[in-house]
Design a protein around this motif. Structure first.
Motif, PDB file in Angstrom:
ATOM      1  N   GLN A 127       0.818  -1.206   0.000  1.00 36.66           N
ATOM      2  CA  GLN A 127       0.000   0.000   0.000  1.00 36.66           C
ATOM      3  C   GLN A 127       0.856   1.262   0.000  1.00 36.66           C
ATOM      4  N   THR A 128       1.960   1.269   0.756  1.00 33.01           N
ATOM      5  CA  THR A 128       2.862   2.424   0.765  1.00 33.01           C
ATOM      6  C   THR A 128       3.354   2.725  -0.649  1.00 33.01           C
ATOM      7  N   ILE A 129       3.805   1.697  -1.337  1.00 33.47           N
ATOM      8  CA  ILE A 129       4.334   1.864  -2.688  1.00 33.47           C
ATOM      9  C   ILE A 129       3.229   2.275  -3.663  1.00 33.47           C
ATOM     10  N   LYS A 130       2.050   1.697  -3.489  1.00 33.11           N
ATOM     11  CA  LYS A 130       0.935   2.037  -4.378  1.00 33.11           C
ATOM     12  C   LYS A 130       0.529   3.503  -4.205  1.00 33.11           C
ATOM     13  N   TRP A 131       0.495   3.992  -2.973  1.00 35.05           N
ATOM     14  CA  TRP A 131       0.182   5.406  -2.736  1.00 35.05           C
ATOM     15  C   TRP A 131       1.223   6.306  -3.393  1.00 35.05           C
ATOM     16  N   LEU A 132       2.493   5.940  -3.289  1.00 29.03           N
ATOM     17  CA  LEU A 132       3.553   6.742  -3.903  1.00 29.03           C
ATOM     18  C   LEU A 132       3.421   6.751  -5.423  1.00 29.03           C
ATOM     19  N   ASN A 133       3.085   5.608  -5.993  1.00 28.84           N
ATOM     20  CA  ASN A 133       2.945   5.524  -7.446  1.00 28.84           C
ATOM     21  C   ASN A 133       1.756   6.320  -7.967  1.00 28.84           C
ATOM     22  N   GLU A 134       0.674   6.321  -7.218  1.00 34.71           N
ATOM     23  CA  GLU A 134      -0.553   6.942  -7.712  1.00 34.71           C
ATOM     24  C   GLU A 134      -0.740   8.388  -7.258  1.00 34.71           C
ATOM     25  N   HIS A 135      -0.130   8.749  -6.112  1.00 40.02           N
ATOM     26  CA  HIS A 135      -0.379  10.104  -5.585  1.00 40.02           C
ATOM     27  C   HIS A 135       0.858  10.792  -5.028  1.00 40.02           C
ATOM     28  N   GLY A 136       1.985  10.093  -4.872  1.00 43.40           N
ATOM     29  CA  GLY A 136       3.110  10.680  -4.160  1.00 43.40           C
ATOM     30  C   GLY A 136       2.833  10.688  -2.672  1.00 43.40           C
ATOM     31  N   PHE A 137       3.505  11.573  -1.941  1.00 48.46           N
ATOM     32  CA  PHE A 137       3.229  11.688  -0.506  1.00 48.46           C
ATOM     33  C   PHE A 137       1.847  12.323  -0.308  1.00 48.46           C
ATOM     34  N   VAL A 138       1.053  11.730   0.572  1.00 50.53           N
ATOM     35  CA  VAL A 138      -0.310  12.184   0.822  1.00 50.53           C
ATOM     36  C   VAL A 138      -0.415  12.709   2.252  1.00 50.53           C
ATOM     37  N   LYS A 139      -0.928  13.890   2.409  1.00 53.81           N
ATOM     38  CA  LYS A 139      -1.032  14.512   3.729  1.00 53.81           C
ATOM     39  C   LYS A 139      -1.887  13.661   4.671  1.00 53.81           C
ATOM     40  N   GLY A 140      -1.309  13.363   5.837  1.00 59.29           N
ATOM     41  CA  GLY A 140      -2.065  12.659   6.877  1.00 59.29           C
ATOM     42  C   GLY A 140      -2.408  11.222   6.553  1.00 59.29           C
ATOM     43  N   LEU A 141      -1.636  10.587   5.666  1.00 56.43           N
ATOM     44  CA  LEU A 141      -1.950   9.215   5.274  1.00 56.43           C
ATOM     45  C   LEU A 141      -1.942   8.269   6.475  1.00 56.43           C
ATOM     46  N   ALA A 142      -1.119   8.570   7.483  1.00 57.66           N
ATOM     47  CA  ALA A 142      -1.047   7.712   8.675  1.00 57.66           C
ATOM     48  C   ALA A 142      -2.371   7.669   9.426  1.00 57.66           C
ATOM     49  N   ASN A 143      -3.237   8.651   9.218  1.00 57.96           N
ATOM     50  CA  ASN A 143      -4.543   8.629   9.861  1.00 57.96           C
ATOM     51  C   ASN A 143      -5.410   7.496   9.320  1.00 57.96           C
ATOM     52  N   LEU A 144      -5.131   7.085   8.099  1.00 59.19           N
ATOM     53  CA  LEU A 144      -5.867   5.966   7.513  1.00 59.19           C
ATOM     54  C   LEU A 144      -5.365   4.641   8.058  1.00 59.19           C
ATOM     55  N   HIS A 145      -4.042   4.506   8.138  1.00 64.27           N
ATOM     56  CA  HIS A 145      -3.411   3.277   8.629  1.00 64.27           C
ATOM     57  C   HIS A 145      -2.089   3.697   9.259  1.00 64.27           C
ATOM     58  N   ALA A 159       9.227   2.246  -5.144  1.00 63.54           N
ATOM     59  CA  ALA A 159       8.174   2.899  -5.910  1.00 63.54           C
ATOM     60  C   ALA A 159       8.726   3.542  -7.174  1.00 63.54           C
ATOM     61  N   ALA A 160       9.969   4.006  -7.102  1.00 65.41           N
ATOM     62  CA  ALA A 160      10.608   4.594  -8.279  1.00 65.41           C
ATOM     63  C   ALA A 160      11.015   3.536  -9.291  1.00 65.41           C
ATOM     64  N   PHE A 161      11.146   2.285  -8.833  1.00 63.44           N
ATOM     65  CA  PHE A 161      11.664   1.222  -9.697  1.00 63.44           C
ATOM     66  C   PHE A 161      10.700   0.053  -9.884  1.00 63.44           C
ATOM     67  N   ASN A 162       9.406   0.235  -9.607  1.00 61.69           N
ATOM     68  CA  ASN A 162       8.517  -0.914  -9.809  1.00 61.69           C
ATOM     69  C   ASN A 162       7.709  -0.817 -11.106  1.00 61.69           C
ATOM     70  N   PHE A 163       7.887   0.285 -11.844  1.00 60.82           N
ATOM     71  CA  PHE A 163       7.356   0.421 -13.213  1.00 60.82           C
ATOM     72  C   PHE A 163       5.878   0.032 -13.290  1.00 60.82           C
ATOM     73  N   ASP A 164       5.091   0.536 -12.322  1.00 62.16           N
ATOM     74  CA  ASP A 164       3.682   0.160 -12.272  1.00 62.16           C
ATOM     75  C   ASP A 164       2.908   0.591 -13.516  1.00 62.16           C
ATOM     76  N   PHE A 165       3.418   1.586 -14.246  1.00 66.05           N
ATOM     77  CA  PHE A 165       2.746   2.051 -15.460  1.00 66.05           C
ATOM     78  C   PHE A 165       2.976   1.097 -16.631  1.00 66.05           C
ATOM     79  N   LEU A 166       3.907   0.137 -16.446  1.00 62.24           N
ATOM     80  CA  LEU A 166       4.164  -0.870 -17.476  1.00 62.24           C
ATOM     81  C   LEU A 166       3.694  -2.257 -17.062  1.00 62.24           C
ATOM     82  N   TYR A 167       3.949  -2.615 -15.786  1.00 62.37           N
ATOM     83  CA  TYR A 167       3.656  -3.971 -15.315  1.00 62.37           C
ATOM     84  C   TYR A 167       3.425  -3.919 -13.815  1.00 62.37           C
TER      85      TYR A 167
END
Length: 569
Positions: A127-145, A159-167
């Motif tokens: 989830q940490t990596i997915k948030w970084l890939n889709e939104h970058g750092f998100v304010k107050g994300l720790a409030n969710l989990h 997150a910089a090297f998992n190439f989620d936009f390709l695979y």
């Protein structure tokens, strides 16, 4: 396996060229492992700054590629020299070591392609990596989990090297790091076989013998692997250059330590190493003090910025200086205390209430008597701490004794700090490995013994990779009782990032629109669910016990989350 290998070629290229940029600008020693680590550190810092404003998606890679192309053009000769040095390294290995590197490389790829084992991967890595890939750092994300507030530098790099936009199934950076650790250790062993009088080369001798243990971590982006590899290398540099450490080498060590701190704040104790050398020979190292301070402060600023963004607390999970900020998304003090005390109690496998009822002596004996793997490592580190001095006294050369005693004292200091905070065995394994390294100087001097142990370690790794077996003898955790094994279909396509295939239910709580995994009993579980994902049981627990519920700060997830205080019923 094939896709992972291809991705590693790109990671090598990008890391090498960014690392060369840093190495050349600072005129640091030219060493392949250092250059790779500097490249990882540089890319992680660049990604962190970028993620303050934008997601780490395909556009980020255009930025990174632009930098890589420019560096490649400027440092073409240096890059070719790096390739030549690596080829010479492999070419000059004895045939047995070449075979070992070939086999362990294939096994690492196979393990990375199999299902991940680490439970933390299911709670917050993915989830940490997915948030970084889709939104970058998100304010107050720790409030969710609460776990999402940790955001390790290693996860930023992944997150910089998992190439989620390709695979979607690349999360194997820890395996790539382990491969470098094996390559360097084999290089040193090969040098020792050619010149057995260089006992200091044996400091890395035990590293490949522990591959069976490392393999439990590499199918997920565990921050523990880079800590083990890089800290072992830092200890080796201190061990071998203790008497005459150059200013440039000292800066290399400092940058590696800053990277380790960026990965895990608990590595801050390693700053004692360079501080000792600055104090010991101030005049010699005075010219690099400004660089030491600038790089250190810059790293600290980026750590604080990303922590403030995600939690509102600069040194999370430490609450120090947290009261200085009053953002609406700051993680409430009650939840910070809960997380801190829960983490402390978890090291003893106790609830926070049980932990509070025991005194220091009772906690120590309870910690020492824990069952299975935890209890084993807890007893093992005590035994190692007691017997390591006996072997240090038997090291022949006096200069090795000095560096050995210095590192031993540093290790004991860290164990004391961890013992007073959170003595989880994963946190002090780097110190266990340090003590094993010192003992290896005495035990692993015979070539046949080293060769035999390396063969046995390969057999153990093969079993670990290709067979699934029960782990009931090692853990009581019901979610970690079965190892994963490699499947033939993973030769080309790796297993998905999560070990499990959960269905998710779509739920609402006031303005919070979230997904919760169905049919699971793991309180912190999120898996590979769509954003935002959090276990509904967790939501209800904090609602019932603390009267807090996570809420969105706006319609767009990028606007972040805050904890809403409910009135007492």
């Amino acid at each position: 396996m094939f896709f992972i290998a291809v991705s590693w070629l790109y990671i090598f290229l990008a890391s090498a060229l960014v690392g060369l940029f840093i190495q050349q600008k600072l005129k640091l020693p030219f060493q392949a492992l250092v250059i790779q680590c500097l490249g990882w550190f540089g890319i992680a810092l660049l990604a962190s700054i970028y993620a303050l404003f934008f997601p780490l998606n395909g556009i980020f890679h255009l930025v990174l590629l632009s930098f890589v192309f420019v560096s490649g053009f400027i440092y073409k000769k240096e890059f070719l020299k790096l390739i030549q040095d690596l080829w010479k390294l492999f070419k000059h290995l004895k045939i047995g070591f070449k075979v070992f590197i070939g086999i362990i490389s294939v096994l690492i790829l196979a393990k990375c392609a199999s299902a991940p084992y680490i439970l933390d991967n299911e709670s917050y890595y993915i989830q940490t990596i997915k948030w970084l890939n889709e939104h970058g750092f998100v304010k107050g994300l720790a409030n969710l989990h609460l776990f999402l507030g940790q955001t390790s530098g290693w996860h930023i790099l992944q997150a910089a090297f998992n190439f989620d936009f390709l695979y979607a199934n690349f999360n194997d950076l820890s395996g790539y790091c382990l491969l470098w650790g094996n390559l360097y250790s084999v290089k040193l062993l090969n040098d020792y076989f050619k010149n057995p009088r260089q006992k200091s080369l044996l400091f890395f001798a035990a590293f490949p013998l522990l591959n069976v243990f490392y393999f439990s971590f590499i199918a997920a982006p565990s921050p523990d692997i880079p800590v083990y590899v890089i800290s072992w290398y830092v200890f080796y540099l201190v061990f071998t250059h203790f008497e005459q450490i150059s200013p440039k080498l000292l800066i290399s060590i400092c940058l590696l330590i800053y990277f380790l701190i960026f990965i895990k704040l608990t590595n801050a104790f390693l700053l004692l190493l360079p501080l000792f050398f600055f104090v010991q020979n101030f005049k010699r190292h005075q010219p690099v003090i400004p660089l030491f301070l600038i790089s250190g402060v810059s790293t600290l600023v980026i750590i604080c910025l990303k922590n403030i963004m995600v939690t509102g607390v600069p040194l999370y999970p430490i609450s120090l200086f947290g009261s200085l900020f009053s953002f609406d998304y700051v993680l409430p003090a009650e939840l910070q205390k809960f997380y801190y005390h829960t983490t402390q109690a978890f090291a003893y496998k106790l609830s926070p209430n049980q932990y509070a009822e025991l005194n220091a002596w009772q906690l120590f004996w309870h910690w020492l008597s824990l069952p299975k793997l935890h209890g084993f490592f807890n007893k093992f580190v005590i035994v190692l701490s007691a017997v390591t001095p006996l072997f240090i006294t038997k090291i022949a050369k006096i200069e090795l004794k000095k560096s050995s005693w210095f590192l031993y004292i540093i290790g004991i200091f860290q164990l004391i700090i961890l013992g007073l905070t959170s003595p989880q065995y994963r946190f002090f394994l780097s110190i266990i490995f340090l003590f094993i390294s010192l003992i290896s100087l005495y035990f692993l001097q015979h070539k046949k013994l080293i060769s035999s142990l390396m063969v046995l370690s390969l057999i153990g790794v093969m079993i670990h990779t290709f067979f699934s077996f029960s782990l009931n003898s090692f853990t009581n955790n019901p979610f970690a009782t079965q190892s994963s094994s490699f499947q033939l279909k993973q030769i080309v396509f790796p297993h998905k990032n999560s070990r499990y295939s959960f269905d998710y239910e779509h739920l609402f709580l006031d303005n919070l629109d979230y997904h919760s995994p169905k049919k699971n009993d793991f309180f912190w579980n999120t898996g590979d669910g769509p954003l935002p994902t959090v276990n509904k049981d967790q939501i209800h627990y904090f609602k019932d016990n603390f009267r807090y519920i996570p809420q969105q700060r706006g319609k767009d997830l990028k606007e972040g989350f805050y904890s809403k205080k409910l009135p007492v019923e």
